[in-house]
Design a protein around this motif. Structure first.
Motif, PDB file in Angstrom:
ATOM      1  N   PRO A   1     -67.502   7.709  36.657  1.00 27.06           N
ATOM      2  CA  PRO A   1     -66.478   6.670  36.599  1.00 27.06           C
ATOM      3  C   PRO A   1     -66.709   5.714  35.432  1.00 27.06           C
ATOM      4  CG  PRO A   1     -67.251   6.963  38.851  1.00 27.06           C
ATOM      5  CD  PRO A   1     -68.173   7.757  37.978  1.00 27.06           C
TER       6      PRO A   1
ATOM      7  N   ALA B   1     -66.028   3.878  41.227  1.00 28.90           N
ATOM      8  CA  ALA B   1     -67.285   3.474  41.860  1.00 28.90           C
ATOM      9  C   ALA B   1     -67.007   2.232  42.693  1.00 28.90           C
ATOM     10  CB  ALA B   1     -68.349   3.175  40.802  1.00 28.90           C
ATOM     11  N   ASP B   2     -67.755   2.079  43.772  1.00 28.77           N
ATOM     12  CA  ASP B   2     -67.611   0.879  44.600  1.00 28.77           C
ATOM     13  C   ASP B   2     -68.986   0.516  45.161  1.00 28.77           C
ATOM     14  OD1 ASP B   2     -67.526   1.617  47.827  1.00 28.77           O
ATOM     15  OD2 ASP B   2     -67.031   3.311  46.539  1.00 28.77           O
TER      16      ASP B   2
ATOM     17  N   ASN C   1     -71.703   2.952  46.860  1.00 31.25           N
ATOM     18  CA  ASN C   1     -72.408   3.995  46.119  1.00 31.25           C
ATOM     19  C   ASN C   1     -73.918   3.780  46.157  1.00 31.25           C
ATOM     20  OD1 ASN C   1     -69.918   4.105  43.440  1.00 31.25           O
ATOM     21  ND2 ASN C   1     -69.879   4.975  45.485  1.00 31.25           N
TER      22      ASN C   1
ATOM     23  N   GLY D   1     -70.619   7.808  42.240  1.00 33.06           N
ATOM     24  CA  GLY D   1     -69.204   7.494  42.382  1.00 33.06           C
ATOM     25  C   GLY D   1     -68.437   8.624  43.029  1.00 33.06           C
ATOM     26  N   ARG D   2     -67.171   8.371  43.292  1.00 31.77           N
ATOM     27  CA  ARG D   2     -66.321   9.369  43.951  1.00 31.77           C
ATOM     28  C   ARG D   2     -65.005   9.515  43.185  1.00 31.77           C
ATOM     29  NH1 ARG D   2     -65.894   7.258  49.906  1.00 31.77           N
ATOM     30  NH2 ARG D   2     -65.966   5.235  48.851  1.00 31.77           N
TER      31      ARG D   2
ATOM     32  N   ARG E   1     -65.046   0.590  37.959  1.00 29.30           N
ATOM     33  CA  ARG E   1     -66.133   0.211  38.856  1.00 29.30           C
ATOM     34  C   ARG E   1     -65.709  -1.039  39.623  1.00 29.30           C
ATOM     35  NH1 ARG E   1     -70.754   1.006  34.170  1.00 29.30           N
ATOM     36  NH2 ARG E   1     -70.420   3.272  33.914  1.00 29.30           N
TER      37      ARG E   1
END
Length: 205
Positions: free
Chosen positions: A186, A136-137, A140, A148-149, A191
């Motif tokens: 995530p 996650a960043d 998001n 998340g990705r 994160r």
């Protein structure tokens, strides 16, 4: 007319610099072409009936997935540390049941002059040939999917100390397109308190 030897030295240096600059530009161009090709292949796969997370109604109007422009600055060489003890993490999902993953190792990288770490996982029960990196960043819920990705990476050899993290290939979980899918979330250790404007953006029908 006598020519100063320094002229030839300077000319030689310019030719060498020009060669390396040309090689760098061509290398970047080939890299971007490769990223765009993979994205086109994914778009094509989403249009097919078999294997696509999109419903028939979604496929009828689907054109392409939204992405950030490829940026080689987000292809990062990270320091890799494999875990000697690969404990099992019960990773939370969008469904009622967690999924079991092995904590395989850790990648440490520098972005915007700051150090960040991501834990790398491998499915505890399965035949995956790559490492799974859910993250996650700070994009998001804004430009990217709120849940998340994901990233995939090749499994390093036992004596490897580096791993490549290419965020241009960051992708959404299937539940970003269809609520009928169950996807891992995530973990807290992945994160990141930074924006990573690379890879796939949020999907809007």
């Amino acid at each position: 007319m006598k020519i100063n030897p320094k002229f030839f030295i300077g000319l030689g240096l310019l030719l060498i610099i020009g060669y390396f600059l040309q090689d760098l530009v061509l290398s970047d161009s080939q890299y971007i072409i490769g990223v765009k090709k993979k994205r086109q292949e994914k778009d094509d796969s989403f249009r097919r009936v078999n294997g696509s997370p999109l419903s028939q109604a979604q496929r009828d109007t689907f054109k392409n997935l939204p992405y950030y422009a490829p940026d080689r600055a987000y292809r990062l060489d990270a320091q890799y540390q494999g875990f000697t003890l690969r404990d099992t993490l019960r990773m939370a999902t969008t469904g009622p049941q967690p999924e079991a993953y092995l904590r395989w190792g850790q990648a440490t990288f520098i972005l915007n002059k700051q150090e960040y770490k991501l834990t790398l996982y491998r499915r505890a029960f399965g035949t995956d040939t790559t490492l799974f990196i859910p993250f996650a960043d700070r994009t998001n819920g804004l430009a990217t999917y709120g849940g998340g990705r994901y990233l995939d990476a090749a499994v390093p050899a036992p004596d490897d100390t580096e791993i490549t993290l290419d965020f241009n290939h960051a992708y959404n979980p299937y539940c970003a397109y269809n609520n009928s899918f169950v996807c891992p979330l995530p973990p807290a250790e992945n994160r990141l308190n930074v924006e990573i404007p690379a890879g796939e953006k949020a999907f809007h029908e």
